[in-house]
Design an enzyme around this catalytic site. Structure first.
Site, PDB file in Angstrom:
ATOM      1  N   LYS A   1     -60.590 -70.833 -50.485  1.00 34.25           N
ATOM      2  CA  LYS A   1     -61.136 -71.173 -51.623  1.00 34.25           C
ATOM      3  C   LYS A   1     -61.965 -72.253 -51.669  1.00 34.25           C
ATOM      4  O   LYS A   1     -61.467 -73.488 -51.672  1.00 34.25           O
ATOM      5  CB  LYS A   1     -60.219 -70.985 -53.003  1.00 34.25           C
ATOM      6  CG  LYS A   1     -60.737 -71.155 -54.114  1.00 34.25           C
ATOM      7  CD  LYS A   1     -59.724 -71.304 -55.432  1.00 34.25           C
ATOM      8  CE  LYS A   1     -60.037 -71.516 -56.697  1.00 34.25           C
ATOM      9  NZ  LYS A   1     -59.130 -71.672 -57.698  1.00 34.25           N
TER      10      LYS A   1
ATOM     11  N   LEU B   1     -64.886 -62.726 -49.345  1.00 32.97           N
ATOM     12  CA  LEU B   1     -64.053 -61.925 -49.829  1.00 32.97           C
ATOM     13  C   LEU B   1     -64.479 -61.744 -51.307  1.00 32.97           C
ATOM     14  O   LEU B   1     -64.171 -60.639 -52.159  1.00 32.97           O
ATOM     15  CB  LEU B   1     -62.682 -62.414 -49.950  1.00 32.97           C
ATOM     16  CG  LEU B   1     -61.787 -62.382 -48.566  1.00 32.97           C
ATOM     17  CD1 LEU B   1     -60.446 -63.071 -48.634  1.00 32.97           C
ATOM     18  CD2 LEU B   1     -61.903 -60.986 -47.959  1.00 32.97           C
TER      19      LEU B   1
ATOM     20  N   GLU C   1     -66.635 -69.701 -54.118  1.00 29.73           N
ATOM     21  CA  GLU C   1     -66.340 -68.474 -53.083  1.00 29.73           C
ATOM     22  C   GLU C   1     -65.243 -68.635 -52.422  1.00 29.73           C
ATOM     23  O   GLU C   1     -64.510 -69.470 -52.207  1.00 29.73           O
ATOM     24  CB  GLU C   1     -67.606 -68.603 -52.341  1.00 29.73           C
ATOM     25  CG  GLU C   1     -69.244 -68.708 -52.571  1.00 29.73           C
ATOM     26  CD  GLU C   1     -70.198 -68.915 -51.848  1.00 29.73           C
ATOM     27  OE1 GLU C   1     -69.896 -69.466 -50.774  1.00 29.73           O
ATOM     28  OE2 GLU C   1     -71.342 -68.268 -52.158  1.00 29.73           O
ATOM     29  N   VAL C   2     -64.741 -67.227 -52.146  1.00 30.74           N
ATOM     30  CA  VAL C   2     -63.312 -67.078 -51.285  1.00 30.74           C
ATOM     31  C   VAL C   2     -63.875 -66.475 -50.076  1.00 30.74           C
ATOM     32  O   VAL C   2     -64.618 -65.418 -49.868  1.00 30.74           O
ATOM     33  CB  VAL C   2     -62.557 -66.403 -52.251  1.00 30.74           C
ATOM     34  CG1 VAL C   2     -61.180 -66.000 -50.998  1.00 30.74           C
ATOM     35  CG2 VAL C   2     -62.162 -66.940 -53.477  1.00 30.74           C
TER      36      VAL C   2
ATOM     37  N   GLN D   1     -66.607 -64.151 -55.221  1.00 32.72           N
ATOM     38  CA  GLN D   1     -67.307 -65.191 -55.696  1.00 32.72           C
ATOM     39  C   GLN D   1     -67.037 -65.166 -57.201  1.00 32.72           C
ATOM     40  O   GLN D   1     -67.190 -64.120 -57.823  1.00 32.72           O
ATOM     41  CB  GLN D   1     -69.066 -65.092 -55.177  1.00 32.72           C
ATOM     42  CG  GLN D   1     -69.795 -66.247 -55.915  1.00 32.72           C
ATOM     43  CD  GLN D   1     -70.931 -66.547 -55.015  1.00 32.72           C
ATOM     44  OE1 GLN D   1     -71.403 -65.152 -54.433  1.00 32.72           O
ATOM     45  NE2 GLN D   1     -71.809 -67.282 -55.752  1.00 32.72           N
TER      46      GLN D   1
ATOM     47  N   ASP E   1     -54.874 -69.322 -67.929  1.00 31.25           N
ATOM     48  CA  ASP E   1     -56.028 -68.641 -67.524  1.00 31.25           C
ATOM     49  C   ASP E   1     -55.479 -67.292 -66.824  1.00 31.25           C
ATOM     50  O   ASP E   1     -56.033 -66.613 -65.945  1.00 31.25           O
ATOM     51  CB  ASP E   1     -57.080 -69.172 -66.565  1.00 31.25           C
ATOM     52  CG  ASP E   1     -58.478 -68.623 -66.505  1.00 31.25           C
ATOM     53  OD1 ASP E   1     -58.682 -67.808 -67.382  1.00 31.25           O
ATOM     54  OD2 ASP E   1     -59.089 -68.959 -65.499  1.00 31.25           O
TER      55      ASP E   1
END
Length: 448
Positions: A251, A229, A236-237, A231, A348
């Site tokens: 994740k 999906l 990465e996802v 990065q 964040d």
């Protein structure tokens, strides 16, 4: 003095912390004579403040203001007081400690004070309180000569020595009890801290959410590129499907990820405890060897930045959708800061960490940098600045100071990006001069 607490402190002798204050000018007269007057006056006062007329503690005076004449027509004024919940021996010990502090910090000065939660003492070369209105600065009697001292009867000596011995024994017993209680409390605090730390970082209470690596491999078809999906700097996802048909977002942190084991555990513990429609839901995790994997609910419409900053996708976000996204993020932040049982600072917040579900409702994600605040805590400092430049307020970038206002600043930048569809850090004016989106917005505001 006024004091309040969520725990009982009645009858508790507290010798620390203490606070000292001294006057700047010194006493210039005969120091030996000053010390003699000082010792005589303070010992007389301690005895008067902590003595009782009978066996009942409540009959103790616990307060005295007195004065003594000094050479050169000067006078030494002093006042001392204990809280009335102490025993006479506790009062005596507390005031004795204050005098010891005073002698080390302030003796020979114009004056000064030492204050504790259980007692206080102050001495000056002037009448600093209305309590001295009826007090006369009398010369202290000289020490008795050897001939005079021989006149003391046995009964007088016994009357003097016995109370002193009894008080000393009581003080020793109280000190021993005090240190035993202190050690017991420290042991209990250390145990509680270790249990809390185990719950926070050991993930011992989240075994039901733990998945083995083979299960996740099967769900993602061995992390096939067709299931990828996105990065980022963390890794990465992937999209995955569990055996029961539940779709998940996996994740997978890279081995070179800036999010280490502590941040990973932090995110697991935090998100597992948080439940809100505007926060992404954690379904599980995997921690095997070098593998650090998080399983989240699958959110089909990717992240907010995918729609905001892609010219081909921006048209899908009309004003109603943008307004609803802003309101959803607001509700999520409000929950983190005020409505959850923990006060969470995300640290964040940015467009790539806002996921959109099938109805384009936002969900705040990525809690690897989040911090928990205590009940009475409002500000904290860190030497490790974590987050994304452009979204962090100046006091955080420069001094490492963060609070709920840190998230509010990031939210403000995010709202500007949602309204205008421009990235904060890659914003350019028409003449191609680089300018921060925040400063540009401020300039427009000031120019009306």
């Amino acid at each position: 003095m006024i004091r309040y607490s969520d725990t009982s402190f009645v009858g508790l002798l507290e010798l620390e912390p203490h606070k000292e204050h001294l006057s700047l000018n010194g006493y210039r007269a005969n120091e030996a004579e000053f010390s003699r007057v000082w010792n005589g006056l303070t010992q007389r006062m301690i005895q008067e403040a902590s003595s009782t007329t009978d066996a009942i503690w409540s009959s103790a005076k616990y307060y005295v203001a007195d004065a003594a004449a000094l050479p050169d027509s000067q006078a030494l004024y002093a006042a001392m007081q204990c809280t009335p919940d102490l025993s006479p021996a506790q009062c005596n010990l507390c005031l004795t400690e204050c005098l010891g502090n005073y002698q080390r910090c302030c003796l020979g000065r114009q004056g000064g004070s030492v204050n504790r939660l259980s007692c206080g003492f102050r001495a000056e070369l002037y009448a600093f309180s209305g309590a001295f209105s009826g007090v006369t600065a009398r010369p202290l009697s000289q020490p008795p000569t050897k001939t005079e001292s021989n006149k003391f009867s046995t009964g007088t000596i016994v009357a003097i020595v016995v109370p002193i011995v009894v008080v000393m024994i009581m003080m020793i017993i109280i000190i021993i009890i005090f240190f035993l209680v202190l050690l017991a409390r420290r042991s209990q605090s250390r145990k509680s801290y270790q249990e809390a730390d185990l719950d926070q970082s050991g993930i011992t209470t989240l075994q039901s959410l733990q998945f083995d690596f083979k299960t996740i491999e099967a769900a993602t078809n061995k992390f096939a590129q067709t299931n990828k999906l996105g990065q980022g700097g963390f890794g990465e996802v992937y999209k995955g499907k569990l055996v029961d048909g539940t779709e998940v977002a996996v994740k997978r942190l890279s081995k070179t990820s800036e999010q280490g084991s502590q941040e990973f555990k932090n995110e697991v513990v935090l998100v597992a405890k948080l439940q809100h429609r505007s926060l992404v839901k954690l379904l599980g995790f995997c921690l095997e060897g070098d593998e650090k994997i998080l399983l989240y609910e699958f959110v089909p419409n990717k992240s907010l930045d995918y729609f905001l900053f892609d010219p081909s996708m921006q048209g899908q976000l009309d004003w109603t959708k943008r307004y609803n996204i802003i309101m959803g993020i607001t509700r999520g932040i409000l929950y983190l800061h005020h409505d959850s049982r923990l006060t969470i600072i995300h640290r964040d917040l940015k467009a790539s960490n806002i996921l959109l579900d099938a109805d384009m409702d936002p969900k705040i994600a990525d809690f690897g940098m989040a911090r928990i605040f205590g009940i009475d805590q409002s500000v904290a400092n860190t030497k490790r600045i974590a987050g994304t430049f452009g979204y962090m307020p100046p006091e955080y970038v420069i001094d490492g100071q963060f609070s709920i206002k840190t998230d509010v600043y990031s939210f403000g930048v995010l709202v500007l990006e949602i309204v205008c569809g421009k990235k904060n850090r890659s914003f350019y004016q028409s003449n191609n001069t680089a300018e921060n989106l925040v400063t540009y917005a401020w300039r427009l505001w000031r120019n009306e």
